[in-house]
Scaffold this motif. Structure first.
Motif, PDB file in Angstrom:
ATOM      1  N   SER A 110       0.879  -1.111   0.000  1.00 56.26           N
ATOM      2  CA  SER A 110       0.000   0.000   0.000  1.00 56.26           C
ATOM      3  C   SER A 110       0.936   1.183   0.000  1.00 56.26           C
ATOM      4  O   SER A 110       1.916   1.198   0.686  1.00 56.26           O
ATOM      5  CB  SER A 110      -0.947  -0.152   1.202  1.00 56.26           C
ATOM      6  N   TYR A 144       6.421  -5.947  -3.388  1.00 59.23           N
ATOM      7  CA  TYR A 144       4.995  -6.048  -3.064  1.00 59.23           C
ATOM      8  C   TYR A 144       4.752  -7.361  -2.341  1.00 59.23           C
ATOM      9  O   TYR A 144       4.959  -8.435  -2.893  1.00 59.23           O
ATOM     10  CB  TYR A 144       4.168  -5.995  -4.348  1.00 59.23           C
ATOM     11  N   ASN A 175      -0.083  -7.231   0.113  1.00 58.47           N
ATOM     12  CA  ASN A 175      -0.783  -6.012  -0.327  1.00 58.47           C
ATOM     13  C   ASN A 175      -0.077  -4.730   0.088  1.00 58.47           C
ATOM     14  O   ASN A 175      -0.686  -3.658   0.109  1.00 58.47           O
ATOM     15  CB  ASN A 175      -2.220  -5.991   0.203  1.00 58.47           C
TER      16      ASN A 175
END
Length: 613
Positions: free
Chosen positions: A7, A289, A292
């Protein structure tokens, strides 16, 4: 590149706890393009590259790189030509489309690379020829690799057209992936779509040719903007959607296109997956990544340069390709702006530590030394001083867990050296274990290599008795088991396989000249009733080659966990299965028979493999 899976709030969190190290792996740095030194037998540190763009690893560990008008490979410290022009890349005739062998072949800006995992052939996105080319598998350094055209009409300006391989048209194909069944997926950059080559035909599976945009949908209803690369992740094809600053996902069963990452990326050009972690080449940096969460892994989001170093201290100039090399455990990137290949260590230097099952033993009593080091070392070297000991249960001083007994009284010092691709560490525990002579009847104790095995899984029962017994009798109830590897109830460390899902009570009776004693552990072994299937596993996974020499490849067709076990009930390796090719370096293991166990939600499967160096 054979594409397989950060994120925004975490993007500027800095270097991760596992401090990664960036080093220059191959090439001499310079700005601009136009230098070659040839790649026949040159040391990798002395060559000049010219705008290296694509990078891939074959099943034998050769690192292939696409240069301005050629393709070379690196193994060890030497760079070799695979195919293409090796003189001044600005020469007339340096760029062309010619199907020949080795240096007689011609490309025009080869870009993305992908290895066919079954044939070891190299597929090439020949960008400026608007074609997909094929380089035959490596045979030996004396045999030039033959280049052929796989699909696409040679064109000056490119075009668009589905159809047979010979008649289809591409426009700036730049990224490529090969599935286990041989299907080829292409990021057709200037057409803004994703193409598939299968059965001699080219089709468009996603995107609208000539119509850029950012639209989710099914097949040609979806839109991309300058897709730069593709990566196979099981039944999904991940797309580095450069113009949209996004990572998109195509379900290969339904051709539905959805977003995976839409914020925090500048212009992704390539991606690769290590376990559950996705690494993304994003301009001047690599991003990560996981769960998430998108984070900066190494490099800078705004400052270019040429600096080797730790994490965000490193500097790059236009990262165009990234791949994970399972043998070295490193990420490799094409740093096009600096004309070099860089390596990135994805883990920190290990910190050595270990435990001992006891610090007070008698002569002949088994002792277990267990590595507890952090940061995933893959090399172990034990030193025991003085060297008056015997190794047990077929272990060696290069194993993570060592079984041994001492043959004289005194105090023994134990040292463990560990290393991985990021560095090494060692720990010494002086006078750790005091060994005494036998003066009394046995003090019986034992353990097991695994107390919750599956049906048909071999484990070791390990005598830990003090006061040096001279004979042993094992009793197991219920009697639904088999002694394995030539052992039986009278061995000090027998191997046993359980044929039913049940709780097993284990008794050990041990004797010496001073007497006989015993100990019983009720319901000590709890066997999982889910059996290990030795048949029909090939729909779940495939292990090859067999016999294996340096590497064992495991192609997984579903999610699960891969484990390598030896004949003595010891688990040697464990990894989460990638949907692409999984590889185990077996060079450190002894010749013999081993088992691959694959654990999934469909069951537990095994396959016998032979290691023969």
């Amino acid at each position: 590149m054979k594409k397989l899976l950060f994120s925004l709030s975490a993007l500027l969190c800095g270097v991760l706890m596992n401090a990664q190290t960036v080093t220059t792996y191959a090439g001499k740095q310079y700005s601009g393009t136009g230098n070659y030194t040839g790649f026949r037998n040159n040391h990798k540190d002395s060559v000049y590259f010219s705008a290296p763009m694509g990078i891939e690893v074959d099943t034998a560990g050769r690192l292939y790189v696409s240069n301005e008008h050629n393709i070379f490979w690196i193994q060890g410290s030497t760079a070799y030509l695979a195919a293409g022009y090796t003189l001044d890349p600005t020469d007339p005739g340096a760029a062309d489309s010619k199907d020949f062998a080795g240096s007689q072949a011609r490309f025009s800006r080869p870009a993305g690379l992908a290895i066919n995992p079954n044939t070891n052939e190299l597929m090439v996105a020949d960008l400026n020829n608007h074609q997909i080319r094929k380089v035959e598998r490596f045979i030996n350094t004396a045999t030039q690799q033959i280049v052929s055209t796989h699909a696409g009409v040679k064109s000056f300006n490119g075009g668009f057209g589905d159809g047979s391989n010979a008649s289809a048209k591409f426009n700036g194909p730049i990224g490529i992936a090969v599935a286990p069944n041989g299907d080829v997926y292409v990021a057709d950059r200037t057409n803004h779509c994703i193409r598939k080559i299968s059965g001699g035909m080219v089709t468009t599976i996603a995107g609208s040719a000539g119509n850029p945009g950012h639209t989710n949908g099914t097949g040609t209803a979806a839109k991309f903007t300058v897709p730069f690369n593709v990566y196979l992740d099981g039944n999904d094809l991940l797309v580095a959607d450069y113009g949209n600053g996004a990572i998109r996902k195509i379900n290969l069963s339904t051709l539905a296109v959805t977003d995976l990452i839409t914020t925090g990326l500048f212009g992704p050009k390539d991606l690769c997956k290590v376990g559950s972690i996705l690494y993304i080449a994003d301009g001047l940096c690599v991003k990560r990544y996981e769960g998430n969460v998108l984070s900066l892994y190494t490099g800078s989001t705004s400052q270019q340069g040429f600096v080797d170093g730790e994490g965000t201290d490193a500097r790059f100039s236009d990262i165009t390709g990234i791949v994970y090399h399972p043998k070295s455990g490193l990420l490799y990137v094409c740093d096009l702006g600096n004309n070099v290949i860089r390596s990135i260590s994805p883990s920190a230097r290990p910190e050595a530590s270990f435990t001992s099952s006891t610090t007070s033993a008698t002569i002949g009593q088994p002792v277990v030394l267990s590595n507890t080091s952090s940061n995933y070392p893959d090399v172990f070297k034990w030193k025991i001083t003085p060297a008056s000991y015997n190794l047990l249960n077929n272990t060696s001083l290069s194993d993570s867990i060592v079984y041994l007994s001492f043959s004289q009284t005194g105090t023994f010092s134990i040292q463990l050296y560990v290393s991985n691709q990021s560095g090494a560490d060692s720990v010494l525990k002086s006078n750790l274990i005091a060994v005494s002579s036998v003066t009394a009847a046995p003090v019986v104790a034992f353990s097991a290599s695994e107390t919750q095995p599956k049906v048909n899984e071999t484990i070791s029962l390990i005598d830990m008795t003090a006061n040096t017994p001279t004979s042993w009798r094992w009793r197991i109830s219920p009697a639904t088991f088999i002694w394995m590897n030539g052992t039986d109830s009278t061995n000090q460390i027998p191997n046993v396989k359980f044929s039913n899902g049940d709780n097993y009570t284990i008794t050990l009776v041990a004797s010496n000249a001073q007497g006989t004693k015993s100990v019983t552990k009720v319901d000590y072994i709890k066997v999982n009733s889910m059996s290990i299937a030795n048949v029909n596993h090939q729909s779940i996974f495939k292990a090859y080659p067999n016999p294996a020499h340096s590497f064992l490849n495991i192609q997984a067709f579903t999610e699960g966990q891969i484990e390598l076990w030896d004949m003595y009930g010891r688990r040697m390796e464990m990894l989460v299965a990638n949907s692409d090719l999984n590889r185990i370096d077996i060079s450190q293991y002894k010749n013999g028979t081993y088992f691959i166990k694959f654990i999934s939600n469909q069951g537990i499967y095994s396959s016998k493999v032979v290691i023969n160096h």
